[in-house]
Design an enzyme around this catalytic site. Structure first.
Site, PDB file in Angstrom:
ATOM      1  N   HIS A  17       1.032  -1.194   0.046  1.00 16.20           N
ATOM      2  CA  HIS A  17      -0.058  -0.027   0.059  1.00 16.20           C
ATOM      3  C   HIS A  17       0.766   1.172  -0.036  1.00 16.20           C
ATOM      4  O   HIS A  17       1.939   1.311  -0.220  1.00 16.20           O
ATOM      5  CB  HIS A  17      -1.141  -0.051   1.281  1.00 16.20           C
ATOM      6  CG  HIS A  17      -0.283   0.115   2.554  1.00 16.20           C
ATOM      7  ND1 HIS A  17       0.491   0.832   2.974  1.00 16.20           N
ATOM      8  CD2 HIS A  17      -0.470  -1.130   3.442  1.00 16.20           C
ATOM      9  CE1 HIS A  17       0.855   0.691   4.257  1.00 16.20           C
ATOM     10  NE2 HIS A  17       0.419  -0.664   4.664  1.00 16.20           N
ATOM     11  N   HIS A  20       4.228   1.206   2.379  1.00 14.78           N
ATOM     12  CA  HIS A  20       5.286   0.791   1.964  1.00 14.78           C
ATOM     13  C   HIS A  20       5.862   1.551   0.633  1.00 14.78           C
ATOM     14  O   HIS A  20       7.093   1.689   0.528  1.00 14.78           O
ATOM     15  CB  HIS A  20       4.864  -0.726   1.364  1.00 14.78           C
ATOM     16  CG  HIS A  20       4.054  -1.640   2.182  1.00 14.78           C
ATOM     17  ND1 HIS A  20       2.934  -1.968   2.057  1.00 14.78           N
ATOM     18  CD2 HIS A  20       4.580  -2.013   3.535  1.00 14.78           C
ATOM     19  CE1 HIS A  20       2.542  -2.876   3.112  1.00 14.78           C
ATOM     20  NE2 HIS A  20       3.422  -2.848   4.225  1.00 14.78           N
ATOM     21  N   CYS A 125       2.837 -10.009  20.722  1.00 19.21           N
ATOM     22  CA  CYS A 125       1.653  -9.384  19.645  1.00 19.21           C
ATOM     23  C   CYS A 125       2.111  -9.899  18.599  1.00 19.21           C
ATOM     24  O   CYS A 125       3.364  -9.837  17.901  1.00 19.21           O
ATOM     25  CB  CYS A 125       1.905  -8.021  19.643  1.00 19.21           C
ATOM     26  SG  CYS A 125       1.024  -7.264  18.080  1.00 19.21           S
ATOM     27  N   CYS A 128       3.193  -7.399  15.537  1.00 15.74           N
ATOM     28  CA  CYS A 128       4.342  -6.858  15.715  1.00 15.74           C
ATOM     29  C   CYS A 128       5.571  -8.059  15.803  1.00 15.74           C
ATOM     30  O   CYS A 128       6.705  -7.653  15.364  1.00 15.74           O
ATOM     31  CB  CYS A 128       4.778  -6.089  16.907  1.00 15.74           C
ATOM     32  SG  CYS A 128       3.852  -4.546  17.058  1.00 15.74           S
ATOM     33  N   CYS A 143      -1.625  -4.014  22.285  1.00 15.19           N
ATOM     34  CA  CYS A 143      -0.246  -3.361  21.619  1.00 15.19           C
ATOM     35  C   CYS A 143      -0.643  -1.836  21.052  1.00 15.19           C
ATOM     36  O   CYS A 143      -1.686  -1.726  20.598  1.00 15.19           O
ATOM     37  CB  CYS A 143      -0.197  -4.535  20.521  1.00 15.19           C
ATOM     38  SG  CYS A 143       0.869  -3.694  19.296  1.00 15.19           S
ATOM     39  N   HIS A 146      -1.188  -2.056  17.306  1.00 13.20           N
ATOM     40  CA  HIS A 146      -2.090  -2.745  16.558  1.00 13.20           C
ATOM     41  C   HIS A 146      -3.346  -2.739  17.372  1.00 13.20           C
ATOM     42  O   HIS A 146      -4.529  -3.160  16.944  1.00 13.20           O
ATOM     43  CB  HIS A 146      -1.665  -4.246  16.398  1.00 13.20           C
ATOM     44  CG  HIS A 146      -0.569  -4.421  15.352  1.00 13.20           C
ATOM     45  ND1 HIS A 146       0.855  -4.492  15.757  1.00 13.20           N
ATOM     46  CD2 HIS A 146      -0.585  -4.414  13.804  1.00 13.20           C
ATOM     47  CE1 HIS A 146       1.533  -4.402  14.589  1.00 13.20           C
ATOM     48  NE2 HIS A 146       0.660  -4.480  13.748  1.00 13.20           N
ATOM     49  N   LYS A 298      -5.656   5.291  11.125  1.00 14.09           N
ATOM     50  CA  LYS A 298      -4.532   4.306  10.624  1.00 14.09           C
ATOM     51  C   LYS A 298      -4.917   3.518   9.393  1.00 14.09           C
ATOM     52  O   LYS A 298      -6.063   3.234   9.321  1.00 14.09           O
ATOM     53  CB  LYS A 298      -4.323   3.279  11.780  1.00 14.09           C
ATOM     54  CG  LYS A 298      -3.190   2.385  11.560  1.00 14.09           C
ATOM     55  CD  LYS A 298      -2.698   1.540  12.949  1.00 14.09           C
ATOM     56  CE  LYS A 298      -1.625   0.849  13.017  1.00 14.09           C
ATOM     57  NZ  LYS A 298      -1.189  -0.139  12.000  1.00 14.09           N
ATOM     58  N   LYS A 301      -6.579  -2.785   6.120  1.00 14.57           N
ATOM     59  CA  LYS A 301      -7.209  -3.488   5.177  1.00 14.57           C
ATOM     60  C   LYS A 301      -8.815  -3.899   5.625  1.00 14.57           C
ATOM     61  O   LYS A 301      -9.595  -3.276   4.828  1.00 14.57           O
ATOM     62  CB  LYS A 301      -6.818  -4.835   5.035  1.00 14.57           C
ATOM     63  CG  LYS A 301      -5.614  -4.601   4.048  1.00 14.57           C
ATOM     64  CD  LYS A 301      -4.986  -5.942   3.359  1.00 14.57           C
ATOM     65  CE  LYS A 301      -4.041  -6.462   4.500  1.00 14.57           C
ATOM     66  NZ  LYS A 301      -3.585  -7.685   4.529  1.00 14.57           N
TER      67      LYS A 301
HETATM   68  N1  MSP Z   1       8.723  -7.221   7.977  1.00 14.60           N
HETATM   69  C1  MSP Z   1       9.299  -6.045   9.032  1.00 14.60           C
HETATM   70  C2  MSP Z   1      10.331  -5.215   8.715  1.00 14.60           C
HETATM   71  C3  MSP Z   1      11.546  -5.977   8.774  1.00 14.60           C
HETATM   72  S1  MSP Z   1      12.865  -5.252   8.164  1.00 14.60           S
HETATM   73  C4  MSP Z   1      14.393  -6.144   8.672  1.00 14.60           C
HETATM   74  C5  MSP Z   1       7.977  -4.913   8.908  1.00 14.60           C
HETATM   75  N2  MSP Z   1       7.202  -5.044   7.806  1.00 14.60           N
HETATM   76  S2  MSP Z   1       5.970  -3.905   7.250  1.00 14.60           S
HETATM   77  O1  MSP Z   1       5.278  -4.464   5.934  1.00 14.60           O
HETATM   78  O2  MSP Z   1       5.055  -4.042   8.299  1.00 14.60           O
HETATM   79  O3  MSP Z   1       6.475  -2.598   6.852  1.00 14.60           O
HETATM   80  C6  MSP Z   1       6.817  -1.545   7.955  1.00 14.60           C
HETATM   81  C7  MSP Z   1       7.384  -0.357   7.284  1.00 14.60           C
HETATM   82  O4  MSP Z   1       6.545  -0.094   5.957  1.00 14.60           O
HETATM   83  C8  MSP Z   1       7.374   0.805   8.009  1.00 14.60           C
HETATM   84  O5  MSP Z   1       8.602   1.028   8.722  1.00 14.60           O
HETATM   85  C9  MSP Z   1       7.449   2.014   6.837  1.00 14.60           C
HETATM   86  O6  MSP Z   1       8.767   1.688   6.032  1.00 14.60           O
HETATM   87  C10 MSP Z   1       6.474   1.313   5.895  1.00 14.60           C
HETATM   88  N3  MSP Z   1       5.150   1.607   6.138  1.00 14.60           N
HETATM   89  C11 MSP Z   1       4.164   1.154   6.348  1.00 14.60           C
HETATM   90  N4  MSP Z   1       2.913   1.985   6.842  1.00 14.60           N
HETATM   91  C12 MSP Z   1       3.204   3.240   6.760  1.00 14.60           C
HETATM   92  C13 MSP Z   1       2.625   4.460   7.001  1.00 14.60           C
HETATM   93  N5  MSP Z   1       1.492   4.467   7.294  1.00 14.60           N
HETATM   94  N6  MSP Z   1       3.623   5.448   7.345  1.00 14.60           N
HETATM   95  C14 MSP Z   1       4.854   5.530   6.849  1.00 14.60           C
HETATM   96  N7  MSP Z   1       5.517   4.205   6.457  1.00 14.60           N
HETATM   97  C15 MSP Z   1       4.773   3.008   6.253  1.00 14.60           C
HETATM   98  O7  MSP Z   1       7.677  -4.156   9.613  1.00 14.60           O
END
Ligand code: MSP
Length: 512
Positions: A17, A20, A125, A128, A143, A146, A298, A301
């Site tokens: 999304h 990412h 959790c 996380c 958490c 979440h 936040k 989905k």
């Molecule tokens: N799999 C772990 C990361 C492991 S790295 C060794 C993870 N994955 S995640 O899919 O949850 O991705 C989290 C990351 O996605 C955040 O740290 C950020 O880079 C990005 N983001 C996801 N949602 C976001 C927002 N709403 N705002 C900004 N960045 C966001 O954690």
């Protein structure tokens, strides 16, 4: 010089999304910028594919974990292709190369006596993928990220002696002169980490006995590596650890690990401790950009309020989608985004400012000079003025990851040319002084070429298109690389008299 930049590896339990995309586009912009500045760049992204989160998502869909990961990982790759992401590698933690690296690191730490077995009971959790101490849960015992109740888990696990790294970590994070200094940015985030570190560190669970979907520990195959340990190691797997020593020496350590604050602790505490334990070099900068909400809530989905990369591209086109995503909130700060906000910025920066500049210049050239760059005295004053405005500020903002400010610099430069056009009033010159009009149009084209080079990292295909439209010779990437390394505008400018121009069409149709 090399430059190694990473994004987090995203969980393969769902589709990509805008959150990412935010991190990935920002990393891409940095990677492109550094390539233009002649760095040997390694830009890594990928997917995180082990652990209970993935196993549960697969079960809920009636799929095997590997099957789900294959599907989701492909979706991330597709999204990054769509967004013109120039990653050099895409790592998946289910790849063989990664198993080898994880086994190697875990065994090394075990051999050094940094891993021990212990019975543990804690609140876990799954969202996380971590245990929480009671004091870190919110007032409802949930958490904080979440808002779900963690589950009480009790098992015999292997633990990592994180507590023994407290002083070493504090030293490296706070002492800028330390030869292994880790620069955590922005400062507020660093202060939070330092504050928490000072409270003391507890040893952390390093393995799980109940989770089969993971990498078995080499010294006890009945347990799998804790998913965060597994995940963090991806950053060294990708640059050749442990089998390709030349590649590893060349690219490790990371120049920037980019992420949001949700996972900063893992990157700035657990990861460096693991590296120190294994006697490997530490990352140089760990940068946490802001976390954003969508219309005040936040993104989730289940609430149905996620924006996908596909929707962004459908609405604005690839280049604008990239530009808008990373510039909507100040980089490094939390913020709120909305479709209205994106569209407003699109109309302001892209349709009204940049699009207008290109289309009015080319229309004048079409009307008065038959779409050829007129024969005229070369006047590079405007181009140099644009350059003066951009040169230092843009570069320093980029190098400090102030992407929104670098974009503002660009907008200011575009505005400067638009103002010059208003002052020259070429529509009047068309009737009174064709020679002067030729000089003016020629000078706008030179200024646009400079702007195009600065736009390259944000909007790569658009910048290429502008280069063609303005009749500039050669490949913009090659020219820009030369320009950014020696910083000189050629004597004859970029586009030359007599060259063919092209009608751009409407680059950014206004959105109502
Ligand atoms: N799999 C772990 C990361 C492991 S790295 C060794 C993870 N994955 S995640 O899919 O949850 O991705 C989290 C990351 O996605 C955040 O740290 C950020 O880079 C990005 N983001 C996801 N949602 C976001 C927002 N709403 N705002 C900004 N960045 C966001 O954690």
């Amino acid at each position: 010089m090399k430059f190694y930049i990473t994004t987090p590896i995203y969980y393969a339990n769902g589709i990509p999304h805008i959150g990412h995309s935010y991190t990935t586009i920002a990393a891409d912009i940095m990677a492109r910028w550094k390539r233009l500045n002649n760095f040997d760049v390694y830009f890594l992204t990928g997917t995180d594919e082990h652990g209970s989160k993935i196993a549960e998502a697969a079960k809920a869909k009636g799929k095997k974990p590997q099957e789900l990961c294959d599907e989701m990982s492909a979706k991330f790759r597709e999204a990054w292709k769509l967004l013109d992401i120039s990653n050099d590698d895409f790592i998946r933690t289910t790849e063989q190369r990664h198993f080898i690296a994880v086994e190697n690191i875990v065994q090394t730490l075990f051999d050094k006596g940094l891993i021990f077995k212990k019975k543990y009971e804690g609140m876990y959790c799954i969202g996380c993928e971590r245990f929480f101490a009671k004091k870190d849960l919110d007032e409802n015992g949930c958490c904080p990220f979440h808002k779900t109740k963690p589950i009480l888990q009790s098992e015999e696990n292997y633990f990592f002696k994180l507590s023994s790294f407290q002083d070493a970590l504090l030293e490296r994070i706070t002492d800028v002169n330390h030869k292994e200094h880790i620069d955590i940015q922005p400062e507020e985030r660093r202060n939070e980490i330092v504050g928490k570190l000072k409270l003391g560190l507890e040893d952390v669970s390093f393995s799980r006995s109940a989770i089969e979907w993971g990498i078995p520990l080499p010294f006890d195959k009945s347990q799998t590596a804790y998913v965060w340990v597994d995940a963090l190691i991806n950053y060294i797997t990708a640059v050749g650890y442990p089998s390709d020593e030349t590649k590893f020496k060349k690219y490790w350590s990371a120049d920037i690990h980019l992420m949001a604050k949700d996972i900063l602790w893992f990157h700035s505490v657990i990861w460096p401790a693991v590296l120190m334990g294994a006697q490997l070099p530490l990352p140089k900068t760990i940068y946490s950009h802001g976390f954003f909400t969508l219309n005040g809530s936040k993104m989730s989905k289940s609430l149905g309020n996620v924006i996908s990369p596909q929707e962004l591209v459908e609405n604005y086109g690839v280049d604008a989608a990239r530009y808008l995503t990373v510039t909507l909130i100040p980089f490094g700060h939390d913020g709120d985004i909305s479709w209205q906000g994106l569209t407003l910025k699109y109309n302001m920066d892209l349709a009204n400012n940049l699009g207008n500049l290109i289309s009015r210049t080319l229309k004048m050239a079409e009307k008065n000079f038959n779409l050829k760059i007129p024969q005229a005295v070369l006047n590079l004053e405007l181009a140099k003025n644009v350059e003066r405005n951009l040169k230092e500020t843009f570069a320093s903002n980029m190098d400090n990851l102030q992407l929104h400010k670098a974009a503002e610099n660009l907008q200011d430069a575009i505005t400067l040319v638009n103002i010059q056009i208003e002052t020259d009033a070429p529509w009047k010159l068309a009737k009174t002084d064709k020679d002067k009009l030729a000089v003016c149009i020629y000078s706008y084209l030179q200024a646009i070429d400079i702007i195009a080079m600065y736009l390259l990292s944000f909007m790569p295909s658009l910048a290429e298109k502008i280069w063609q439209i303005t009749g500039a010779p050669g490949n913009i990437n090659d020219v820009a690389k030369k320009y950014f390394t020696n910083g000189i505008i050629p004597k004859e400018g970029f586009s030359v008299s007599g060259a063919d121009l092209q009608i751009p069409g409407i680059l950014f149709p206004r959105i109502l």
